[in-house]
Design a protein around this motif. Structure first.
Motif, PDB file in Angstrom:
ATOM      1  N   ALA A 113     -20.462 -15.880 -27.215  1.00 27.07           N
ATOM      2  CA  ALA A 113     -20.078 -16.304 -25.740  1.00 27.07           C
ATOM      3  C   ALA A 113     -18.817 -15.127 -24.708  1.00 27.07           C
ATOM      4  CB  ALA A 113     -18.752 -17.594 -26.176  1.00 27.07           C
ATOM      5  N   ASN A 114     -18.528 -14.035 -25.732  1.00 27.22           N
ATOM      6  CA  ASN A 114     -18.379 -12.777 -25.762  1.00 27.22           C
ATOM      7  C   ASN A 114     -19.615 -12.138 -24.731  1.00 27.22           C
ATOM      8  OD1 ASN A 114     -15.585 -11.652 -25.542  1.00 27.22           O
ATOM      9  ND2 ASN A 114     -15.615 -13.553 -27.052  1.00 27.22           N
ATOM     10  N   GLY A 115     -20.724 -12.567 -24.395  1.00 26.02           N
ATOM     11  CA  GLY A 115     -22.424 -11.606 -23.896  1.00 26.02           C
ATOM     12  C   GLY A 115     -22.454 -10.382 -24.919  1.00 26.02           C
ATOM     13  N   LEU A 116     -22.682 -11.135 -26.362  1.00 29.55           N
ATOM     14  CA  LEU A 116     -23.459 -10.191 -27.316  1.00 29.55           C
ATOM     15  C   LEU A 116     -24.380 -11.232 -27.828  1.00 29.55           C
ATOM     16  CD1 LEU A 116     -20.155  -8.397 -28.784  1.00 29.55           C
ATOM     17  CD2 LEU A 116     -22.153  -7.068 -28.078  1.00 29.55           C
ATOM     18  N   MET A 117     -25.756 -11.409 -27.539  1.00 25.99           N
ATOM     19  CA  MET A 117     -26.534 -11.961 -28.303  1.00 25.99           C
ATOM     20  C   MET A 117     -27.527 -11.638 -29.058  1.00 25.99           C
ATOM     21  SD  MET A 117     -26.357 -14.301 -26.019  1.00 25.99           S
ATOM     22  CE  MET A 117     -25.109 -13.807 -25.188  1.00 25.99           C
ATOM     23  N   ILE A 118     -26.731 -12.103 -30.482  1.00 20.69           N
ATOM     24  CA  ILE A 118     -26.575 -11.637 -32.061  1.00 20.69           C
ATOM     25  C   ILE A 118     -27.504 -12.615 -32.603  1.00 20.69           C
ATOM     26  CG2 ILE A 118     -25.502 -10.200 -31.945  1.00 20.69           C
ATOM     27  CD1 ILE A 118     -23.561 -11.870 -33.539  1.00 20.69           C
ATOM     28  N   ASP A 119     -28.202 -12.906 -33.312  1.00 14.88           N
ATOM     29  CA  ASP A 119     -28.716 -13.779 -34.824  1.00 14.88           C
ATOM     30  C   ASP A 119     -28.131 -13.987 -35.626  1.00 14.88           C
ATOM     31  OD1 ASP A 119     -30.216 -15.875 -35.532  1.00 14.88           O
ATOM     32  OD2 ASP A 119     -32.084 -13.963 -35.748  1.00 14.88           O
ATOM     33  N   ALA A 120     -27.835 -15.594 -36.112  1.00 11.21           N
ATOM     34  CA  ALA A 120     -27.058 -15.943 -36.919  1.00 11.21           C
ATOM     35  C   ALA A 120     -28.060 -15.293 -38.165  1.00 11.21           C
ATOM     36  CB  ALA A 120     -26.892 -17.320 -36.935  1.00 11.21           C
ATOM     37  N   GLN A 121     -29.106 -15.545 -38.596  1.00 12.40           N
ATOM     38  CA  GLN A 121     -30.265 -15.571 -39.442  1.00 12.40           C
ATOM     39  C   GLN A 121     -30.011 -14.180 -40.070  1.00 12.40           C
ATOM     40  OE1 GLN A 121     -31.552 -18.271 -40.581  1.00 12.40           O
ATOM     41  NE2 GLN A 121     -31.439 -17.017 -42.680  1.00 12.40           N
ATOM     42  N   PRO A 122     -30.037 -12.783 -39.701  1.00 16.46           N
ATOM     43  CA  PRO A 122     -30.240 -11.614 -40.345  1.00 16.46           C
ATOM     44  C   PRO A 122     -28.644 -11.654 -41.315  1.00 16.46           C
ATOM     45  CG  PRO A 122     -30.817 -11.355 -38.539  1.00 16.46           C
ATOM     46  CD  PRO A 122     -29.959 -12.231 -38.104  1.00 16.46           C
ATOM     47  N   ILE A 123     -27.481 -12.712 -40.548  1.00 18.92           N
ATOM     48  CA  ILE A 123     -25.914 -12.768 -41.565  1.00 18.92           C
ATOM     49  C   ILE A 123     -26.284 -13.656 -42.551  1.00 18.92           C
ATOM     50  CG2 ILE A 123     -23.596 -12.675 -40.663  1.00 18.92           C
ATOM     51  CD1 ILE A 123     -24.202 -12.091 -37.328  1.00 18.92           C
ATOM     52  N   HIS A 124     -26.842 -14.780 -41.785  1.00 18.16           N
ATOM     53  CA  HIS A 124     -26.473 -15.465 -43.475  1.00 18.16           C
ATOM     54  C   HIS A 124     -27.291 -14.553 -44.423  1.00 18.16           C
ATOM     55  CE1 HIS A 124     -24.604 -19.286 -41.590  1.00 18.16           C
ATOM     56  NE2 HIS A 124     -25.866 -19.404 -40.247  1.00 18.16           N
ATOM     57  N   ASP A 125     -28.758 -14.348 -44.157  1.00 16.96           N
ATOM     58  CA  ASP A 125     -28.945 -12.840 -45.331  1.00 16.96           C
ATOM     59  C   ASP A 125     -28.801 -12.287 -46.321  1.00 16.96           C
ATOM     60  OD1 ASP A 125     -31.199 -14.714 -43.970  1.00 16.96           O
ATOM     61  OD2 ASP A 125     -32.440 -13.158 -43.197  1.00 16.96           O
ATOM     62  N   LEU A 126     -27.826 -11.755 -44.315  1.00 16.70           N
ATOM     63  CA  LEU A 126     -26.535 -10.994 -45.679  1.00 16.70           C
ATOM     64  C   LEU A 126     -25.748 -11.316 -46.234  1.00 16.70           C
ATOM     65  CD1 LEU A 126     -26.439  -7.151 -45.318  1.00 16.70           C
ATOM     66  CD2 LEU A 126     -24.602  -7.692 -43.438  1.00 16.70           C
ATOM     67  N   THR A 127     -25.583 -12.417 -46.343  1.00 17.81           N
ATOM     68  CA  THR A 127     -24.688 -13.469 -47.314  1.00 17.81           C
ATOM     69  C   THR A 127     -24.945 -13.573 -49.235  1.00 17.81           C
ATOM     70  OG1 THR A 127     -24.616 -15.938 -46.613  1.00 17.81           O
ATOM     71  CG2 THR A 127     -22.765 -13.919 -45.219  1.00 17.81           C
ATOM     72  N   ARG A 128     -26.391 -13.770 -48.284  1.00 19.07           N
ATOM     73  CA  ARG A 128     -26.577 -13.783 -49.596  1.00 19.07           C
ATOM     74  C   ARG A 128     -27.473 -13.208 -50.447  1.00 19.07           C
ATOM     75  NH1 ARG A 128     -26.257 -18.669 -51.563  1.00 19.07           N
ATOM     76  NH2 ARG A 128     -28.064 -18.247 -53.106  1.00 19.07           N
ATOM     77  N   THR A 129     -27.431 -11.850 -49.880  1.00 19.49           N
ATOM     78  CA  THR A 129     -27.480 -10.879 -50.748  1.00 19.49           C
ATOM     79  C   THR A 129     -26.396  -9.846 -51.584  1.00 19.49           C
ATOM     80  OG1 THR A 129     -30.022  -9.766 -49.257  1.00 19.49           O
ATOM     81  CG2 THR A 129     -28.165  -8.154 -50.104  1.00 19.49           C
ATOM     82  N   SER A 130     -25.288 -10.027 -50.834  1.00 18.89           N
ATOM     83  CA  SER A 130     -23.787  -9.862 -51.344  1.00 18.89           C
ATOM     84  C   SER A 130     -23.656 -10.587 -52.312  1.00 18.89           C
ATOM     85  CB  SER A 130     -22.638 -10.604 -50.025  1.00 18.89           C
ATOM     86  OG  SER A 130     -21.587 -10.061 -51.067  1.00 18.89           O
TER      87      SER A 130
END
Length: 308
Positions: free
Chosen positions: A229-246
């Motif tokens: 909504a603030n103009g940053l077209m980021i993808d959720a999946q890499p962040i989900h993957d990073l939480t699993r790695t954590s």
């Protein structure tokens, strides 16, 4: 390159060590006099996945800093940035660049209050690091870092910094989409840090409970929607993957917010979850799970203040 690492706790020492290995002239600057004294007396001790080492690096409290530096790398808590930079203002010259790899949103504007915008760099690091004790840090996980000029397009200094860090053992790349990377890290932190702080547990505990997994998933989705909504077209999946790695590779890592709550310190919840809530609100959006975790951590801080 003359480098001052301002806020030389667990992360600051990790990066200061990398600059030192790459033969930069490094000073670790911190307000913790015991930590500074231990480094000066016995070197900086590092426990890494590949083994342990002790490095002879100069450390100083802010009042001991008088010379000017090519680079000041800022690793203080976000709410200490202004006072910390004011405390070493003599170190900032006409050619000094500032680099923030701090948590949260809005660090670029905080640094721009001290140097021209073309000398401000920002970044994000996914490396774990814990402070074991005075002069002693531990980093047993893998990760990488990104950085880029915050406002301009001249990458010469950013290239030098990234090359030194990589040479010193911390993989660092330039990312023209650095603001998206910073948002992604803030969303990751908003998903993981508050739950670690509220449960007083490390990521491995969260990964073993469906309640935590569902909450983490919801916060990531809310954060990505707010970023978009603030103009940053980021993808959720890499962040989900990073939480699993954590929750697997960094299962025993104590998140910074957990460390703060355990130590009775103020957290960076406002610059992380709070900033996402405010950015969403500015676009007429609600992020209810993120907002609830923000409020709960603020209550924990209120308890600490009452106890004092």
């Amino acid at each position: 390159m003359k480098v001052a690492v301002l806020g030389s706790g667990a992360m600051g020492c990790l990066f200061g060590a990398a600059f030192h290995r790459a033969e930069a002239d490094v000073v670790l600057v911190d307000v913790n006099a015991d930590h500074v004294d231990a480094i000066n007396a016995g070197g900086l001790k590092l426990d890494l996945r590949g083994g342990s080492e002790t490095l002879s690096i100069r450390a100083a409290v802010p009042s001991e800093i008088s010379e000017r530096f090519d680079l000041v790398m800022v690793f203080t808590k976000t709410f200490h940035t202004q006072a910390a930079l004011e405390g070493i203002v003599s170190a900032i010259g006409e050619d000094t660049h500032l680099l923030s790899l701090q948590n949260g949103l809005g660090n670029d504007r905080r640094l721009a209050g001290f140097v021209s915008e073309d000398r401000v760099m920002v970044g994000a690091s996914m490396l774990p690091s814990d402070l074991v004790g005075p002069g002693h840090i531990r980093s047993h996980g893998e990760g990488y870092s990104k950085l880029y000029p915050a406002f301009g397009s001249d990458t010469a200094m950013a290239e030098r910094v990234a090359a030194l860090l990589s040479e010193g053992g911390l993989e660092t790349v330039l990312d023209p989409q650095i603001h998206a990377a910073i948002w992604s890290k803030a969303i990751f932190n908003a998903a993981m840090n508050p739950l670690c702080a509220l449960t007083l547990r490390t990521p491995g505990f969260l990964g073993a409970h469906d309640e935590a997994l569902a909450t983490i998933h919801a916060v990531v989705e809310e954060g990505v929607a707010a970023a978009q909504a603030n103009g940053l077209m980021i993808d959720a999946q890499p962040i989900h993957d990073l939480t699993r790695t954590s929750m697997t590779d960094h299962a025993d890592h104590e998140a910074s917010m957990l460390q703060d709550i355990k130590a009775g310190r103020r957290t960076e919840i406002d610059a992380i979850s709070g900033a996402i809530v405010e950015a969403a609100k500015a676009k007429g959006m609600d992020v209810p799970v993120t907002q609830t975790l923000w409020r709960l951590v603020k209550l924990e801080e209120a308890k600490l203040a009452t106890a004092l």
